[in-house]
Design an enzyme around this catalytic site. Structure first.
Site, PDB file in Angstrom:
ATOM      1  N   PRO A  78       0.823  -1.212   0.000  1.00 42.72           N
ATOM      2  CA  PRO A  78       0.000   0.000   0.000  1.00 42.72           C
ATOM      3  C   PRO A  78       0.853   1.255   0.000  1.00 42.72           C
ATOM      4  CG  PRO A  78      -0.936  -1.613   1.480  1.00 42.72           C
ATOM      5  CD  PRO A  78       0.380  -2.181   1.019  1.00 42.72           C
ATOM      6  N   CYS A  79       0.565   2.141  -0.961  1.00 39.92           N
ATOM      7  CA  CYS A  79       1.450   3.285  -1.169  1.00 39.92           C
ATOM      8  C   CYS A  79       1.056   4.509  -0.369  1.00 39.92           C
ATOM      9  CB  CYS A  79       1.493   3.643  -2.653  1.00 39.92           C
ATOM     10  SG  CYS A  79      -0.120   4.056  -3.354  1.00 39.92           S
ATOM     11  N   GLN A  80      -0.163   4.546   0.189  1.00 40.68           N
ATOM     12  CA  GLN A  80      -0.626   5.747   0.877  1.00 40.68           C
ATOM     13  C   GLN A  80       0.298   6.218   1.999  1.00 40.68           C
ATOM     14  OE1 GLN A  80      -2.493   3.135   0.170  1.00 40.68           O
ATOM     15  NE2 GLN A  80      -4.354   3.766  -0.880  1.00 40.68           N
TER      16      GLN A  80
END
Length: 346
Positions: A78-80
């Site tokens: 997950p890049c958030q």
């Protein structure tokens, strides 16, 4: 010789689909979002496993590779947590997911590893620790920020791509498109049926546009292709546009231009006020199908049941979080060429 892969953080299957298009046998995908099961399994010849990789042990992971000649561990943590939008906020539990990816890679020791993420990840110690671990374990490692239009994707998306190999030095194949060959919005979605705001196309439940308030309908009618809210009459301006802090955000409430690239597709693309997501000529934001196609998903890719009953925000989140299929195929083509270059037929 077969390359067998497992896709960690698989989502709706953007990475899996592209790898399979290149000829890699992705057998399973792991993700904690159970809503991704239908699109993942409907469109890919692979099993969806609704499980966090924090709970995945090495024996379970190894079970997927029993018939493999070459093992590939793939994924997009997950890049958030690493994006510009969340910098300065308290760290959440997703920070540790990259460490779990590293743990599983260290225990499995696959022949090949690929991961992609936001460019901002490169600024963090956790990324460099991951690269150091791979290098110490004997992997040749390549990483670079890739500009997606260079590889036939019609959006100004930049992604950090990581490749690691135990076979020898590796790097992504050269760009497939020059600047004057970039795909445009019109190339990708220009042929789709017209749609009004709040409408769903009768033959494609994903070709659906969010509704607009009365004021936003007036605003989009006053918007020019590639223009800004500065083109509007004074009475349509939002309060934030009148403040000094809001004057620099000229892309919000913007229309795309047929002959240009799309902005990066985020999870909020369906919201006209979230960026330059206004359709070039129609009075609405881009539809879910249009965003998926800008993300290089095939027009036939299924995201929902045929009934068309689904949450627009849920599907938009899955599309915005996906790895562009075309980028995944480029990665797959790279890995297959790399294996062949080292004397192994894949």
């Amino acid at each position: 010789m077969s390359i067998v892969a497992v896709d960690l953080f698989c989502g709706v299957g953007g990475l899996t689909h592209g790898l399979q298009q290149s000829g890699i046998n992705v057998v399973a995908g792991y993700d904690i979002d159970e809503n991704c099961c239908l699109p993942y399994e409907e469109n890919n010849n692979a099993e969806f496993i609704n499980k966090s990789i924090a709970e995945l042990n090495i024996d379970q992971l190894r079970s997927h590779f029993k018939a493999s000649d070459i093992k590939l561990l793939a994924g997009c943590a997950p890049c958030q947590p690493f994006s510009n939008y969340t910098q300065g906020r308290p760290r959440d539990e997703r920070w540790g997911l990259l460490s779990h990816f590293s743990r599983l890679a260290s225990e499995l020791m696959p022949d090949l590893i690929t991961m992609e993420n936001v460019p901002e990840l490169i600024k963090h110690d956790i990324f460099h620790e991951f690269i150091m671990t791979l290098t110490e374990q004997g992997y040749s490692v390549w990483y670079e920020v890739v500009y997606c239009p260079d590889y036939g994707i019609a959006q100004k998306r930049k992604r950090l791509v990581i490749l690691a190999s135990r076979l020898g030095p590796i790097s992504l194949i050269p760009a497939t498109h020059k600047v004057d060959e970039y795909l445009t919005i019109k190339d990708v979605i220009g042929f789709l049926p017209e749609l009004a705001c709040g409408e769903v196309n009768g033959s494609d439940v994903l070709h659906r546009a969010a509704g607009l308030s009365e004021i936003n309908l007036k605003r989009i009618k006053a918007s020019k292709q590639g223009g800004t809210w500065k083109d509007w009459p004074e009475e349509l301006l939002a309060n934030c546009h009148k403040k000094s802090t809001g004057k620099k955000y000229t892309s919000v409430y913007g229309r795309m231009h047929w002959n240009e690239l799309s902005p990066t597709v985020t999870t909020q693309f369906y919201n006209y006020g979230s960026g330059r997501y206004g359709h070039p000529t129609q009075q609405r934001a881009i539809s879910l199908r249009e965003a998926a196609m800008i993300q290089s998903f095939p027009e036939s890719y299924k995201f929902t049941k045929e009934t068309g009953i689904y949450s627009i925000t849920s599907v938009a989140r899955m599309i915005g979080n996906a790895v562009p299929v075309r980028l995944a195929k480029v990665i797959g083509d790279t890995l297959i060429a790399h294996v062949k270059a080292h004397g192994v037929e894949a």
